[in-house]
Design an enzyme around this catalytic site. Structure first.
Site, short mmCIF file in Angstrom:
data_model
loop_
_atom_site.label_atom_id
_atom_site.label_comp_id
_atom_site.label_asym_id
_atom_site.label_seq_id
_atom_site.Cartn_x
_atom_site.Cartn_y
_atom_site.Cartn_z
N LYS A 3 40.95 -27.08 -0.88
CA LYS A 3 40.25 -25.80 -0.69
C LYS A 3 38.74 -26.06 -0.80
CE LYS A 3 40.81 -20.89 -1.83
NZ LYS A 3 40.84 -20.36 -0.45
N TYR A 26 36.73 -24.53 -4.20
CA TYR A 26 36.65 -23.16 -4.72
C TYR A 26 38.03 -22.55 -4.83
CZ TYR A 26 37.52 -21.19 -0.06
OH TYR A 26 38.10 -20.84 1.12
N HIS A 68 25.26 -39.99 0.93
CA HIS A 68 26.62 -39.62 1.34
C HIS A 68 27.61 -40.07 0.27
CE1 HIS A 68 24.71 -38.75 5.13
NE2 HIS A 68 25.86 -38.38 5.67
N GLU A 118 48.25 -22.49 10.46
CA GLU A 118 48.01 -21.31 9.61
C GLU A 118 46.94 -20.46 10.27
OE1 GLU A 118 46.40 -22.52 5.76
OE2 GLU A 118 45.19 -24.09 6.72
N ARG A 135 45.93 -25.25 -8.38
CA ARG A 135 45.45 -25.67 -7.05
C ARG A 135 44.01 -26.15 -7.12
NH1 ARG A 135 45.78 -21.53 -2.10
NH2 ARG A 135 44.13 -20.52 -3.30
N ARG A 137 20.12 -37.42 -1.36
CA ARG A 137 21.07 -37.08 -0.30
C ARG A 137 21.93 -38.29 0.10
NH1 ARG A 137 21.59 -36.83 5.04
NH2 ARG A 137 22.98 -35.19 5.79
C1 PLP Z 1 42.81 -21.64 5.37
C2 PLP Z 1 43.55 -20.77 4.42
N1 PLP Z 1 44.89 -20.76 4.45
C3 PLP Z 1 45.61 -19.98 3.63
C4 PLP Z 1 44.99 -19.15 2.72
C5 PLP Z 1 45.82 -18.30 1.80
O1 PLP Z 1 45.80 -18.82 0.49
P1 PLP Z 1 46.01 -17.87 -0.75
O2 PLP Z 1 47.28 -17.15 -0.50
O3 PLP Z 1 46.09 -18.77 -1.92
O4 PLP Z 1 44.84 -16.95 -0.77
C6 PLP Z 1 43.60 -19.13 2.64
C7 PLP Z 1 42.93 -18.27 1.67
O5 PLP Z 1 41.74 -18.19 1.59
C8 PLP Z 1 42.87 -19.96 3.50
O6 PLP Z 1 41.51 -19.97 3.48
#
Ligand code: PLP
Length: 294
Positions: free
Chosen positions: A154, A39, A109, A186, A58, A107
């Site tokens: 993501k 997403y 995997h 992070e 991305r 389903r």
């Molecule tokens: C785990 C994680 N790290 C960093 C970010 C920041 O990313 P962005 O600046 O592209 O929103 C997000 C944003 O949702 C995130 O979920």
């Protein structure tokens, strides 16, 4: 006019624009069964998607990492975003876009070839950020990193992230900042920057963190402001000794953390480097305002 935050009524699903409540997806969709989906969240300012190209790049990297071809071109996505904005008379908020591997019966995997991806998008307004938050900052807690090894993807499989975010909510804090083997990775949904003696530090992009689009804006603006910014590992002790800590993320830009695990960050108020960055960020959003979104 009273603004009501929350999803706007028209969404996009598999080629159609339709009322949110009419949007239906099979329970056999692999996103439902496996979290097999990626997403993006794109901020929208004054009816214009912000840094759309970077978000779509991305998205394509996430898709490639999960072995899916891009279902749409950047131009198609831009059109889709514009439609969601105009059909919802949207102004400020965020666009959410999701691509799943699609539905299949069994389903499995190991997915079979030839599945039809599910594409979903909607626009939502956000509650206005209380101005006081910028003046006072937010608090954060730390926790041990418990996520998988491919945090650069993501993925909608966010169980660890939501459990970690809930820890912050339980503690009355805004974010959970994650530590792994004595180093900062992070936040549960944010990139983390620290400032030490006037220099900004943030962990390098790798498979261990999401390559944040807001992180890149911060780096570019730091260059313009002639503030030294370094992409380098940040130890737990450097985090705890930082003069400033910031969170960077699409939906809110940059936010100052003024309390970490109950202890004041720096002097306990948003720092001078944050204040410059915050103003530069707002100016940048304004400057982009009339330019094409792609
Ligand atoms: C785990 C994680 N790290 C960093 C970010 C920041 O990313 P962005 O600046 O592209 O929103 C997000 C944003 O949702 C995130 O979920």
């Amino acid at each position: 006019m009273v603004r009501v935050s929350g999803p706007r009524p028209v969404c996009y699903l598999n080629g159609n624009y339709l009322p949110l409540e009419a949007a239906k997806v099979s329970p056999f969709d692999r996103a439902f069964l496996f979290g097999d989906a990626v997403y993006e969240v794109v901020p929208v300012y004054a009816a214009r998607p912000f840094r759309l190209r970077q978000h779509l790049d991305r998205l394509n990297r996430s898709l490639d990492a999960i072995r899916m071809p891009p279902p749409l071109t950047h131009g198609d996505w831009a059109h889709l975003c514009q439609e969601l904005i105009s059909q919802n008379s949207a102004f400020d908020g965020i666009l959410y876009m999701q691509v799943t591997r699609g539905a299949e019966f069994g389903r499995n995997h190991a997915w079979p070839d030839g599945l039809k991806p599910t594409l979903f998008g909607y626009f939502t307004e956000l509650d206005p950020l209380p101005v006081a938050l910028i003046d006072t900052g937010v608090s954060a807690i730390t926790a041990k990193e418990i996520r998988w090894e491919r945090r650069d993807i993501k993925s909608t499989a966010l169980l660890a992230n939501i459990l970690l975010k809930k820890l912050a909510a339980d503690a009355g804090a805004f974010e959970t900042v994650l530590l792994e083997r004595g180093e900062l990775t992070e936040g549960s949904s944010t990139t983390v920057h620290i400032v030490r003696e006037g220099t900004i530090y943030t962990p390098p992009n790798s498979q261990h963190i999401l390559p944040g689009t807001t992180r890149d804006v911060v780096t570019e603006l730091a260059d313009l402001l002639s503030i030294r910014s370094i992409s380098a590992r940040v130890s737990e002790s450097a985090l705890r000794a930082a003069d400033e800590i910031w969170l960077a993320f699409s939906s809110r830009g940059v936010l100052p953390v003024t309390k970490l695990d109950g202890a004041a960050v720096g002097n306990g108020a948003p720092g001078p480097v944050f204040k410059r960055m915050h103003i530069a960020f707002a100016n940048y959003i304004r400057e982009l305002g009339t330019t094409p979104s792609l």
